[in-house]
Design an enzyme around this catalytic site. Structure first.
Site, PDB file in Angstrom:
ATOM      1  N   TYR A   7      50.133  96.685  11.325  1.00 41.05           N
ATOM      2  CA  TYR A   7      49.818  95.810  10.196  1.00 41.05           C
ATOM      3  C   TYR A   7      50.085  94.350  10.580  1.00 41.05           C
ATOM      4  CZ  TYR A   7      50.770 100.361   8.055  1.00 41.05           C
ATOM      5  OH  TYR A   7      50.807 101.696   7.776  1.00 41.05           O
ATOM      6  N   GLU A  43      41.062  94.559  23.410  1.00 45.64           N
ATOM      7  CA  GLU A  43      42.100  94.612  24.448  1.00 45.64           C
ATOM      8  C   GLU A  43      41.413  94.645  25.812  1.00 45.64           C
ATOM      9  OE1 GLU A  43      45.279  94.362  23.924  1.00 45.64           O
ATOM     10  OE2 GLU A  43      45.663  95.025  21.864  1.00 45.64           O
TER      11      GLU A  43
HETATM   12 ZN   LIG Z   1      48.251  91.182  22.259  1.00 45.02          ZN
END
Ligand SMILES: [Zn+2]
Length: 398
Positions: A349, A368
């Site tokens: 969160y 990522e």
């Molecule tokens: Zn990061």
């Protein structure tokens, strides 16, 4: 590059002469009166610089133009007082040079100072970009935002929320540079012509959200107290900051957003005190870097946002089911062009993309990049750039 207007000139004529899209010339001269050009007025031509050359024995302007592959008229436009019939040996004249190479070198320990310097150089060669500051970091470093394009679709990319994920900054800066090269030279990227992207979208880039943290990871603790003592203490006495993700006050900027911030604080991995990572601060949006990002996001009305992190080769696209259906379609396209795995969500969160999805109900993504241990070695730069390039483009054409 600046040129000087002569009688009868028009921007349309410059666009043809220099082979640069008219709109880029118009957008490079926002401060000028372009309705009526006046003789002697200076006009910026993007994508060019001038180089000084000395006139050799037997050289004519025609020969110099021929050798440098520019029209004689282009040389005259940057040498308004030059008399082509009275060229003297040894005389210095300026010759336009089209920039066809990157000004950004991403394959290095890419520091905040390098980024600021690169932005200044890009701004000078490509004056149609807008470069402003969205606020200051804890240590007073301004956080730049670059805007490029004039279209109604407002898209946002950011990098280096996390200090030891700084490789995301040179990856994003290199994309900016390649986009600018592609626009001015009208050369496609992956067979995609980019001028339509420029016309359809306005791209907002914040290439380094956390400058103090990045500098800490790259260069060690600051010289000045109390910061020097403080960061080493927060780092458990170690001067190795390679595991540091937070800002200089030990607050994880991607745990700072008002999207179930309290739940994030209760997670097992969360820290209760300032440190290298996973401490969300005393309250949501307590840190100037997070506040600057929140203010920017409220001001700009983005259609979607992409936050670039390392590592894992994953695209996170959901948040508690609050994301719109199109998020999944977009994530699948990002996955197709990068080979990265789309993942709806993990138990997490208070991140920037969580907050964006929650408050706007529009697509937000955390991407990522690469795989390995942070900070990823700069030797991965080329591979990561190739994987990410498709995502950068898809974020604009979708
Ligand atoms: Zn990061």
């Amino acid at each position: 590059m600046n040129i000087t207007v002569r009688p009868g000139d028009s921007l349309w004529h410059y666009s043809h002469l220099f082979r640069v899209p008219l709109q880029l010339i118009v957008d490079s001269n926002r401060d000028a009166n372009l309705q009526v050009l006046s003789v002697g007025q200076r006009i910026r031509i993007p994508g060019y610089v001038t180089v000084e050359v000395q006139v050799n024995q037997g050289e004519t302007l025609w020969l110099i133009a021929q050798r440098r592959n520019v029209p004689i008229e282009a040389i005259l436009l940057v040498n308004p007082t030059l008399d082509p019939n009275r060229l003297r040996v040894g005389q210095t004249i300026r010759v336009p040079l089209r920039i066809t190479w990157r000004l950004v070198n991403g394959e290095q320990t890419y520091s905040y100072a390098t980024m600021i310097n690169d932005l200044r150089r890009l701004q000078s060669v490509y004056p149609f970009i807008l470069n402003t500051s969205i606020g200051d970091s804890v240590l007073g470093n301004n956080i730049p935002e670059i805007r490029i394009g004039t279209g109604p679709k407002r898209v946002h990319y950011n990098a280096s929320f996390h200090a030891n994920e700084w490789i995301t900054t040179p990856v994003l800066m290199t994309f900016l540079n390649d986009y600018l090269l592609s626009l001015t030279n009208q050369t496609p990227i992956r067979s995609l012509f980019t001028l339509p992207l420029y016309q359809q979208s306005t791209l907002s880039l914040v290439p380094m959200v956390n400058p103090d943290g990045v500098t800490l990871v790259q260069q060690g603790p600051p010289e000045t107290e109390p910061w020097r003592t403080r960061v080493v203490e927060m780092n458990n006495g170690s001067t190795d900051f390679s595991g540091w993700k937070a800002n200089i006050r030990g607050v994880d900027l991607n745990d700072q957003f008002p999207a179930n911030w309290e739940l994030e604080r209760e997670r097992e991995t969360a820290r209760k005190t300032p440190g290298p990572r996973d401490y969300g601060g005393e309250r949501p949006l307590s840190e100037p870097e997070a506040i600057a990002m929140a203010d920017l996001t409220r001001r700009r009305d983005f259609a979607w946002v992409l936050a670039f992190h390392t590592q894992g080769r994953v695209i996170y696209w959901g948040y508690l089911g609050l994301e719109p259906p199109v998020s999944e379609t977009m994530a699948n396209e990002f996955s197709r062009v990068s080979g990265y795995e789309p993942v709806r969500s993990i138990e997490s969160y208070a991140g920037y993309k969580d907050w964006f999805i929650q408050d706007w109900r529009r697509p937000g993504f955390t991407v990522e990049l690469g795989s390995g241990t942070n900070p990823l070695p700069i030797s991965q730069f080329g591979e990561i750039y190739e994987e990410t390039l498709g995502i950068f483009l898809a974020g604009l054409y979708l």
